[in-house]
Design an enzyme around this catalytic site. Sequence first.
Site, PDB file in Angstrom:
ATOM      1  N   CYS A  45       0.866  -1.183   0.000  1.00  0.00           N
ATOM      2  CA  CYS A  45       0.000   0.000   0.000  1.00  0.00           C
ATOM      3  C   CYS A  45       0.903   1.234   0.000  1.00  0.00           C
ATOM      4  O   CYS A  45       2.129   1.120   0.138  1.00  0.00           O
ATOM      5  CB  CYS A  45      -0.864  -0.006   1.252  1.00  0.00           C
ATOM      6  N   HIS A  74       5.628  -5.135   8.652  1.00  0.00           N
ATOM      7  CA  HIS A  74       5.656  -6.528   9.104  1.00  0.00           C
ATOM      8  C   HIS A  74       5.923  -7.483   7.953  1.00  0.00           C
ATOM      9  O   HIS A  74       5.009  -8.150   7.445  1.00  0.00           O
ATOM     10  CB  HIS A  74       4.330  -6.878   9.800  1.00  0.00           C
ATOM     11  N   CYS A 129       2.505   5.874   8.858  1.00  0.00           N
ATOM     12  CA  CYS A 129       1.626   6.082   7.707  1.00  0.00           C
ATOM     13  C   CYS A 129       0.719   7.291   7.982  1.00  0.00           C
ATOM     14  O   CYS A 129       0.133   7.393   9.067  1.00  0.00           O
ATOM     15  CB  CYS A 129       0.773   4.841   7.460  1.00  0.00           C
ATOM     16  N   GLU A 159       0.451  -0.660  16.207  1.00  0.00           N
ATOM     17  CA  GLU A 159      -0.372   0.501  15.854  1.00  0.00           C
ATOM     18  C   GLU A 159      -1.273   0.900  17.018  1.00  0.00           C
ATOM     19  O   GLU A 159      -1.466   2.089  17.303  1.00  0.00           O
ATOM     20  CB  GLU A 159      -1.240   0.197  14.616  1.00  0.00           C
ATOM     21  N   SER A 256       1.341  -9.719  10.737  1.00  0.00           N
ATOM     22  CA  SER A 256       0.730  -8.651   9.931  1.00  0.00           C
ATOM     23  C   SER A 256      -0.783  -8.696  10.107  1.00  0.00           C
ATOM     24  O   SER A 256      -1.443  -9.646   9.681  1.00  0.00           O
ATOM     25  CB  SER A 256       1.102  -8.852   8.459  1.00  0.00           C
ATOM     26  N   SER A 257      -1.323  -7.650  10.730  1.00  0.00           N
ATOM     27  CA  SER A 257      -2.759  -7.621  11.034  1.00  0.00           C
ATOM     28  C   SER A 257      -3.587  -7.709   9.758  1.00  0.00           C
ATOM     29  O   SER A 257      -4.516  -8.508   9.654  1.00  0.00           O
ATOM     30  CB  SER A 257      -3.090  -6.342  11.805  1.00  0.00           C
ATOM     31  N   SER A 301       1.876  -5.413   3.418  1.00  0.00           N
ATOM     32  CA  SER A 301       3.323  -5.300   3.656  1.00  0.00           C
ATOM     33  C   SER A 301       4.126  -6.365   2.897  1.00  0.00           C
ATOM     34  O   SER A 301       5.321  -6.531   3.144  1.00  0.00           O
ATOM     35  CB  SER A 301       3.606  -5.373   5.156  1.00  0.00           C
TER      36      SER A 301
HETATM   37  S1  SF4 Z   1       0.415   1.525   6.122  1.00  0.00           S
HETATM   38 FE1  SF4 Z   1      -1.360   0.649   7.139  1.00  0.00          FE
HETATM   39  S2  SF4 Z   1      -2.780   2.383   7.354  1.00  0.00           S
HETATM   40 FE2  SF4 Z   1      -1.257   2.998   5.865  1.00  0.00          FE
HETATM   41  S3  SF4 Z   1      -2.200   2.532   3.900  1.00  0.00           S
HETATM   42 FE3  SF4 Z   1      -0.931   0.748   4.507  1.00  0.00          FE
HETATM   43  S4  SF4 Z   1      -2.287  -0.656   5.586  1.00  0.00           S
HETATM   44 FE4  SF4 Z   1      -3.298   1.330   5.451  1.00  0.00          FE
END
Ligand code: SF4
Length: 343
Positions: A45, A74, A129, A159, A256-257, A301
């Site tokens: 992401c 993670h 983030c 987090e 990793s959640s 991640s």
């Molecule tokens: S780092 Fe976490 S909060 Fe930020 S975009 Fe990625 S998954 Fe979403």
Amino acid sequence: MLGGDFSEGARAAQAATPRLPPRPIRKPMPKPSLTILLAAPRGFCAGVDRAIQIVEEALAKFGAPVYVRHEIVHNRFVVESLEAKGAVFVKELDEVPADVPVVFSAHGVPKSVPAAARARNLFYLDATCPLVSKVHHEAERHHRDGRQIIMIGHAGHPEVIGTMGQVPDGNILLVEDAAQAETVAPADPARLAYITQTTLSVDDAAEIVGVLRRRFPLIEGPRREDICYATTNRQQAVKTIAPRCDALMVIGAPNSSNSKRLVEVAARAGCERAMLVQRAADIDWPALQGVTRLGLTAGASAPEVLVEEVIDAARARFDVIIEEVAVTRETVSFKLPPALGAS
Ligand code: SF4
């Protein structure tokens, strides 16, 4: 003469040797066919991309070593790749020497961490983030306005520790599931707000918020959902492919959640054989016997190279057809901190 004698002898011996019947040419066994339904969006992401870039840019600008407090994201593969470039990962700030830059991870940190860095005159870069920082600001605003806060999230996740550490201890009550939402006891239900971890299951969070709103009708919530776009999109893509799959693999780390949530989402959406794998080497291929449609995705991640690795490993065993199923295209990106030359 000698050569002539030898050739004749050899010919005679050859003629006397009984010939073996020609061996049948064995055709290779055809591989079973496997359709891989590739979820999109998947993998990195914008927040993870930015955090990794911050470490890489810091190494380029300041030279090695660059210290990083906690895993930057993670994923072991990412961490080891950065270690090879000169990053040093530590658990706590007191392990960081005085004269090197330190980066805080994408998950965010309690206020006490940058405060301790400033007290030691450390040069730090915050890779939190921006979508986690948004939740931090909400927590600060509610606290400033005199509201008690209920945080929906998983105990012990970095987090959650970071977000709860934005306000003095005791001002945030953690709720992990709907059962806890039924029993949580705030001091004043008329002065109450909720915030959430960014990587929750969208459906679980909606259920918990539903309980809180029923019990505390005056509770305030975020103007825009705290669960981030990346979590939402990856879950939506998995929900779309899961009912069509015999099995579904999520590439991601056990801590990793968002990756763990993708496994749960797949199971609930109709694919009970949903599993988390870190690398192709972890896959139990015999257990996938009989699977003809395999769903494949990656947590936020996990880099795309690990998806390619799994596809290559599948191609070695199956006749693979790839079908990508995209629910949306992502265009989000975040700027780097000004200290790295971003404007
Ligand atoms: S780092 Fe976490 S909060 Fe930020 S975009 Fe990625 S998954 Fe979403």
